[in-house]
Design an enzyme around this catalytic site. Structure first.
Site, PDB file in Angstrom:
ATOM      1  N   LYS A 188       0.983  -1.300   0.210  1.00 18.89           N
ATOM      2  CA  LYS A 188       0.153  -0.134   0.123  1.00 18.89           C
ATOM      3  C   LYS A 188       0.992   1.353   0.054  1.00 18.89           C
ATOM      4  O   LYS A 188       0.414   2.107  -0.697  1.00 18.89           O
ATOM      5  CB  LYS A 188      -0.819   0.027   1.221  1.00 18.89           C
ATOM      6  N   LYS A 230      -3.695  -6.314 -12.518  1.00 20.75           N
ATOM      7  CA  LYS A 230      -4.808  -6.956 -11.848  1.00 20.75           C
ATOM      8  C   LYS A 230      -5.889  -5.800 -11.409  1.00 20.75           C
ATOM      9  O   LYS A 230      -5.511  -4.646 -11.255  1.00 20.75           O
ATOM     10  CB  LYS A 230      -4.508  -7.422 -10.540  1.00 20.75           C
ATOM     11  N   LYS A 282      -9.363  -0.790  -7.833  1.00 18.97           N
ATOM     12  CA  LYS A 282      -9.380   0.601  -7.799  1.00 18.97           C
ATOM     13  C   LYS A 282      -8.252   1.426  -7.417  1.00 18.97           C
ATOM     14  O   LYS A 282      -8.183   2.549  -7.776  1.00 18.97           O
ATOM     15  CB  LYS A 282     -10.686   0.677  -6.566  1.00 18.97           C
TER      16      LYS A 282
END
Length: 326
Positions: free
Chosen positions: A111, A191, A194
Site C-alpha cells: 500500500k 490486476k 481501484k
C-alpha cells in the site's frame, strides 16, 4: 459451517469484484452455509478521509450485492460499523499481537508503494481484520492468495490469545481458497483494482462500459497479421463472459489474422452489457428504494451484533475487563 467475508467500500464496484468475489458469495449461501458478509467501512478509513465518499461507496456496495442476488434471508449482510464491539476486540487483540507479525505483513508495504500515506490504521489493519473474523466465530474465510497472509495472522492471534489466557475463547478459522477464481486484468493489463484506476465499472451504462473496454491495452500487431490470444488482455476478459464455443472461434481468428483488437473489444462490450443488464436494472431500482437497503443492513446488523456481544462477554471475562452489566 459459518463463513465470513467482507469488502471494503473504497471505490465503485467493478467486474473484477464480481468475478473475483461477489458471485462466490451467492454460491456460498446457496450451498446452505451460514454466511456473514459485511461492508468494511472502518477499514476504508485507512485510505480516505472523505466522509461523503465513504457513505456513497458503502451504499453502493450494499445495493450492488443485493442486485446480484445476495439474499438477506440466506445471509447476514451488514455494515461493519453497526457492530462497534469489533473495534473493542481489535484493541484487546492488539495487546497480544507481537509487533513482528505486523512488521512482516507485505500488504502494508504494498500500500505504501502504491502511494498511500502511512498511518497507524493501515499498519494495524490486520488486527482489525482478525477481530472481524474472530468475533463472529467464523469457521471458514474465503481469501485470495494476496490475503492469505492476513488470515494466517488472524489464526496466530487467536492462538496467542487462547494460550495467553488459557481458554479456548476463539475458533481457529480455516482459509477457503477457491482454485478457479479468476484473476481479472484491468484495462492496463495489471490486476483490476481501484488502487490502479484501471477498472471497468460493474453498474454503468452500456455506452460508458464500451468506452472503458475500448481502452483495454493491446499490442501493436497489424490487423492483417496473426496474433497471440494467450497474452492478450482483451481475450483474457473475453474468457470471463463468452461461451467455450465462441472462444474457440476467436482463437481461430487470432491465429488467422485479418482481425483487429477493436473487433474483440466490441464483442466484449456486448457480452458484458448483456451479462450484467439484469443486475444493473435491479441496482437502479434499489437506488430509488434506499429504505429497503437500510432495513436490510439494520436488521442484519442486529443479528451480527448479537453474536459479537456473546463473543465479547467471553473475551472480557477472560481478560478481566469488567463492565457495569457484568
Amino acid at each position: 459451517m459459518r463463513v465470513l467475508s467482507g469488502i471494503q467500500p473504497s471505490g465503485k464496484l467493478h467486474i473484477g469484484n464480481y468475478f473475483g468475489a461477489m458471485h462466490q458469495y451467492i454460491e456460498m449461501h446457496d450451498k446452505g452455509n451460514e454466511c456473514f458478509f459485511f461492508i468494511a467501512n472502518y477499514h476504508a478509513l485507512t485510505s480516505t478521509t472523505d466522509k461523503n465518499a465513504i457513505v456513497e461507496y458503502t451504499n453502493e456496495v450494499a445495493r450492488g450485492y443485493l442486485s446480484i442476488g445476495l439474499d438477506p434471508e440466506k445471509a447476514t449482510f451488514f455494515r461493519q460499523s453497526d457492530v462497534p464491539e469489533v473495534c473493542e476486540l481489535a484493541w484487546v487483540l492488539s495487546c497480544v499481537t507481537p509487533m513482528g507479525l505486523l512488521e512482516r505483513c507485505v500488504s502494508y508495504k504494498d500500500k505504501i508503494a502504491q502511494g498511500i500515506t502511512p498511518n497507524h490504521g493501515l499498519f494495524c489493519y490486520p488486527v482489525l481484520q482478525a477481530a472481524d473474523i474472530l468475533i463472529y466465530k467464523s469457521d471458514s474465510v474465503p481469501v485470495g492468495q494476496d490475503q492469505k497472509q492476513h488470515l494466517e495472522l488472524s489464526r496466530s492471534i487467536a492462538t496467542k490469545f487462547n494460550n495467553t489466557y488459557e481458554q479456548d475463547v476463539f475458533i481457529i478459522p480455516e482459509p477457503y481458497i477457491k482454485a478457479d477464481v479468476a484473476v481479472v486484468p484491468g484495462v492496463d493489463g495489471r490486476k483490476m483494482s481501484k488502487s490502479y484506476n484501471n477498472t471497468i465499472a460493474l453498474f454503468e451504462t452500456d455506452k460508458k462500459t464500451k468506452k472503458s473496454i475500448m481502452k483495454v491495452e493491446t499490442d501493436s500487431t497489424p490487423m492483417e497479421d496473426p496474433k497471440e490470444y494467450e497474452n492478450c488482455n482483451a481475450y483474457a476478459l473475453l474468457k470471463l463472459v463468452a461461451s467455450n464455443e465462441e472462444l474457440f472461434q476467436w482463437q481461430d481468428k487470432y491465429k488467422a489474422g485479418g482481425m483487429g483488437y477493436g473487433h474483440v473489444k466490441v464483442r466484449l462490450a456486448e457480452l458484458i452489457n448483456e451479462r450484467f443488464a439484469p443486475y444493473r436494472e435491479r441496482y437502479n431500482a434499489l437506488e430509488k428504494d434506499p429504505d429497503y437497503v437500510e432495513d436490510v443492513l439494520r436488521e442484519s446488523g442486529k443479528k451480527a451484533r448479537a453474536v459479537a456481544q456473546e463473543t465479547m462477554e467471553k473475551v472480557r471475562a477472560a481478560t478481566g475487563i469488567l463492565t457495569a452489566t457484568q
